[in-house]
Design a protein around this motif. Structure first.
Motif, PDB file in Angstrom:
ATOM      1  N   GLU A 166       8.304  -1.523  -6.712  1.00 49.60           N
ATOM      2  CA  GLU A 166       8.528  -0.504  -7.006  1.00 49.60           C
ATOM      3  C   GLU A 166       8.718   0.732  -6.032  1.00 49.60           C
ATOM      4  O   GLU A 166      10.077   1.484  -5.849  1.00 49.60           O
ATOM      5  CB  GLU A 166       7.113   0.603  -7.960  1.00 49.60           C
ATOM      6  CG  GLU A 166       6.503  -0.536  -9.234  1.00 49.60           C
ATOM      7  CD  GLU A 166       5.174  -0.161  -9.288  1.00 49.60           C
ATOM      8  OE1 GLU A 166       4.880   0.829  -9.278  1.00 49.60           O
ATOM      9  OE2 GLU A 166       5.235  -0.746 -10.596  1.00 49.60           O
ATOM     10  N   GLU A 188      -6.430   4.097  -2.616  1.00 49.69           N
ATOM     11  CA  GLU A 188      -7.115   3.244  -4.204  1.00 49.69           C
ATOM     12  C   GLU A 188      -7.688   1.994  -4.085  1.00 49.69           C
ATOM     13  O   GLU A 188      -8.117   1.485  -5.109  1.00 49.69           O
ATOM     14  CB  GLU A 188      -5.738   2.832  -5.236  1.00 49.69           C
ATOM     15  CG  GLU A 188      -4.154   3.402  -4.921  1.00 49.69           C
ATOM     16  CD  GLU A 188      -5.196   4.824  -6.570  1.00 49.69           C
ATOM     17  OE1 GLU A 188      -6.032   4.385  -7.216  1.00 49.69           O
ATOM     18  OE2 GLU A 188      -4.389   5.850  -6.547  1.00 49.69           O
ATOM     19  N   LYS A 222       2.687  -5.927  -7.312  1.00 55.73           N
ATOM     20  CA  LYS A 222       3.246  -5.050  -8.055  1.00 55.73           C
ATOM     21  C   LYS A 222       3.609  -3.465  -7.007  1.00 55.73           C
ATOM     22  O   LYS A 222       5.533  -2.836  -7.455  1.00 55.73           O
ATOM     23  CB  LYS A 222       3.147  -4.518  -8.723  1.00 55.73           C
ATOM     24  CG  LYS A 222       3.093  -5.840 -10.562  1.00 55.73           C
ATOM     25  CD  LYS A 222       2.900  -5.617 -11.186  1.00 55.73           C
ATOM     26  CE  LYS A 222       2.865  -6.825 -13.026  1.00 55.73           C
ATOM     27  NZ  LYS A 222       2.282  -7.002 -13.415  1.00 55.73           N
ATOM     28  N   TRP A 223       3.252  -3.120  -7.160  1.00 57.71           N
ATOM     29  CA  TRP A 223       3.649  -1.388  -5.958  1.00 57.71           C
ATOM     30  C   TRP A 223       4.172  -2.281  -5.136  1.00 57.71           C
ATOM     31  O   TRP A 223       4.954  -1.379  -5.235  1.00 57.71           O
ATOM     32  CB  TRP A 223       1.980  -1.221  -5.048  1.00 57.71           C
ATOM     33  CG  TRP A 223       0.715  -0.955  -6.467  1.00 57.71           C
ATOM     34  CD1 TRP A 223       0.846  -0.387  -7.569  1.00 57.71           C
ATOM     35  CD2 TRP A 223      -0.615  -0.254  -5.431  1.00 57.71           C
ATOM     36  NE1 TRP A 223      -0.328   0.105  -8.049  1.00 57.71           N
ATOM     37  CE2 TRP A 223      -0.759   0.109  -7.371  1.00 57.71           C
ATOM     38  CE3 TRP A 223      -0.893  -0.788  -4.586  1.00 57.71           C
ATOM     39  CZ2 TRP A 223      -2.940   0.278  -6.864  1.00 57.71           C
ATOM     40  CZ3 TRP A 223      -2.413  -0.182  -4.236  1.00 57.71           C
ATOM     41  CH2 TRP A 223      -3.385   0.415  -5.721  1.00 57.71           C
ATOM     42  N   PHE A 249       3.050   1.975   1.298  1.00 52.42           N
ATOM     43  CA  PHE A 249       2.525   0.769   0.323  1.00 52.42           C
ATOM     44  C   PHE A 249       1.165   1.376   0.670  1.00 52.42           C
ATOM     45  O   PHE A 249       0.110   1.510  -0.220  1.00 52.42           O
ATOM     46  CB  PHE A 249       2.619  -0.065   0.734  1.00 52.42           C
ATOM     47  CG  PHE A 249       2.164  -1.624   0.173  1.00 52.42           C
ATOM     48  CD1 PHE A 249       2.269  -1.915  -0.967  1.00 52.42           C
ATOM     49  CD2 PHE A 249       1.064  -1.894   1.207  1.00 52.42           C
ATOM     50  CE1 PHE A 249       1.190  -2.608  -1.328  1.00 52.42           C
ATOM     51  CE2 PHE A 249       0.523  -3.229   0.810  1.00 52.42           C
ATOM     52  CZ  PHE A 249       0.443  -3.589  -0.449  1.00 52.42           C
ATOM     53  N   LYS A 266      -1.871  -6.190  -9.008  1.00 50.96           N
ATOM     54  CA  LYS A 266      -0.830  -5.312  -8.808  1.00 50.96           C
ATOM     55  C   LYS A 266       0.173  -4.603  -7.631  1.00 50.96           C
ATOM     56  O   LYS A 266       0.095  -3.825  -7.904  1.00 50.96           O
ATOM     57  CB  LYS A 266      -2.328  -4.561  -9.560  1.00 50.96           C
ATOM     58  CG  LYS A 266      -1.613  -3.031  -9.805  1.00 50.96           C
ATOM     59  CD  LYS A 266      -3.366  -2.137 -10.119  1.00 50.96           C
ATOM     60  CE  LYS A 266      -3.782  -2.652 -11.310  1.00 50.96           C
ATOM     61  NZ  LYS A 266      -4.850  -1.449 -11.972  1.00 50.96           N
ATOM     62  N   LEU A 267      -0.904  -5.677  -6.763  1.00 53.39           N
ATOM     63  CA  LEU A 267       0.004  -4.697  -5.571  1.00 53.39           C
ATOM     64  C   LEU A 267       1.320  -4.989  -5.097  1.00 53.39           C
ATOM     65  O   LEU A 267       1.797  -4.414  -4.149  1.00 53.39           O
ATOM     66  CB  LEU A 267      -1.603  -5.601  -4.125  1.00 53.39           C
ATOM     67  CG  LEU A 267      -3.531  -5.025  -4.264  1.00 53.39           C
ATOM     68  CD1 LEU A 267      -3.358  -5.643  -2.772  1.00 53.39           C
ATOM     69  CD2 LEU A 267      -3.166  -3.478  -4.404  1.00 53.39           C
ATOM     70  N   LYS A 313      -1.153   4.327  -0.008  1.00 57.32           N
ATOM     71  CA  LYS A 313      -1.435   3.872  -1.390  1.00 57.32           C
ATOM     72  C   LYS A 313      -1.990   3.553  -1.978  1.00 57.32           C
ATOM     73  O   LYS A 313      -3.562   3.355  -2.568  1.00 57.32           O
ATOM     74  CB  LYS A 313      -0.287   3.532  -2.793  1.00 57.32           C
ATOM     75  CG  LYS A 313      -0.640   3.494  -3.863  1.00 57.32           C
ATOM     76  CD  LYS A 313       0.642   3.234  -4.944  1.00 57.32           C
ATOM     77  CE  LYS A 313       0.711   3.093  -6.025  1.00 57.32           C
ATOM     78  NZ  LYS A 313       0.141   4.211  -6.703  1.00 57.32           N
TER      79      LYS A 313
END
Length: 375
Positions: A73, A99, A69-70, A92, A66-67, A95
């Protein structure tokens, strides 16, 4: 461990006089022992070997994915005039910090959620520094410390050591490479050609352990790109060399001089033991690196009751001889003598690998090995 015993980790190595308490701390002793256990678990094991992954391990890997993919994005900023540091990385990291508590809580058992106050800082520090937009072996160490703490909490056991290295740490390595290349992160405290790598260290330890006993791949083999590309999936060491080949230009002996030197070590067991010596000397005993380390109840700065001998002083089953002119850094190797090799003549004496010609074209401030006999 009592519920209220966890505390936010804090920096304790504030000047060079704090290095000695660090060497004799519980954290130093236990962390080094942890690395040795991880190392021993992957001796002779290919990265692609079948191994059982629990639901927790799979969830942990998905969380790391998931990281990645962050990072993809987040739109990049224009840094046409800068060599390093795309400021988009700070978005990044912001975030990530926001999170991280929820990310870890979503994959860890509820009975260790009280320990998140200690675990989260290690996790967020594992992916680089937002102020400098850099990454180095100290950040890598934070991720390994996180795994150490999770094992200490019983989330992972020693039976998971192989999976921690070849699945979780391997995935972490790929996330960090993505961050390094996408955001053009600067190497943290890099020593240039004098460093084993700009960013990583641990995969060279574990990866050399994986190659112990290999009959087809010897240390000298990783100087050959075709061999590295073919076998990169089998060893973290070769995978790292392959990444270097993909991201750096010029002769290997110039951009990766330490690795070039190490390729002359005769076998992987000696490379592996030398890597541990170098890790202590270049990471764990370097103030610029360890000054950023954080200590709490799990990774404790308290003095060890039975301090482990450092690798520098401890006797070894395979001791290295005293350093001689043909030996480099933490690594010692013997040069075959042409005079004792009946099939070798002056015309057939070649360098170890394709690049060993520096004895006639010396690299600045480096002592290069003499010719090796052609195997």
């Amino acid at each position: 461990m009592a519920e209220n015993s966890y505390k936010p980790p804090e920096k304790m190595i504030k000047n060079v006089f704090d290095l000695n308490p660090w060497y004799f701390s519980k954290a130093y002793e236990e962390y080094l022992a942890f690395l040795h256990r991880l190392n021993d678990s992957v001796v002779g094991v290919h990265t692609t070997a079948d191994m059982r992954c629990t639901d927790l391990v799979i969830s942990f890997i998905d969380m790391l994915d998931k990281l990645e993919k962050w990072a993809e994005e987040i739109p990049l900023e224009d840094v046409s005039e800068q060599r390093f540091g795309n400021k988009a990385y700070r978005k990044f990291y912001e975030k990530l910090c926001k999170e991280s508590p929820d990310l870890l809580a979503s994959v860890l058992p509820e009975n260790v959620h009280d320990a998140l106050v200690e675990l989260v800082p290690y996790f967020t520090e594992s992916f680089g520094n937002a102020t400098r937009i850099d990454y180095g072996s100290g950040h890598e160490a934070n991720f390994l410390i996180l795994l150490f703490c999770l094992q200490k909490l019983g989330v992972f056991t020693e039976n998971d050591d192989k999976v921690l290295v070849l699945r979780i740490f391997n995935k972490y390595l790929r996330v960090c490479r993505h961050l390094q290349t996408r955001f053009k992160m600067e190497p943290a405290g890099s020593r240039g050609v004098h460093a084993i790598d700009d960013f990583q260290f641990a995969p060279f330890i574990f990866g050399s352990a994986q190659l112990i006993g290999s009959k087809s791949i010897v240390p000298d083999s990783y100087l050959k790109k075709n061999i590295v590309e073919t076998h990169a999936h089998t060893s973290l060491f070769l995978d790292c060399v392959n990444f270097i080949n993909q991201t750096k230009t010029g002769p290997f002996h110039e951009h990766s001089n330490q690795l070039w030197n190490i390729s002359a070590v005769p076998h992987w067991k000696k490379v592996n033991s030398g890597m541990f010596k170098m890790y202590e000397g270049e990471v764990l005993k370097k103030f610029p690196v360890v000054q950023h380390m954080m200590f709490g109840s799990l990774f404790s700065f308290d003095r060890s009751e039975h301090p482990r001998e450092s690798m520098e002083d401890a006797p070894s089953q395979d001791p290295m001889p005293p350093r001689a002119p043909a030996q480099h850094g933490m690594f010692a190797f013997k040069i075959p003598s042409a005079a004792n090799t009946s099939t070798v003549h002056s015309s057939s004496v070649v360098e170890s690998g394709d690049l060993r010609r520096l004895h006639s074209e010396k690299h600045p401030n480096e002592h290069c090995p003499p010719p090796m006999a052609d195997a």
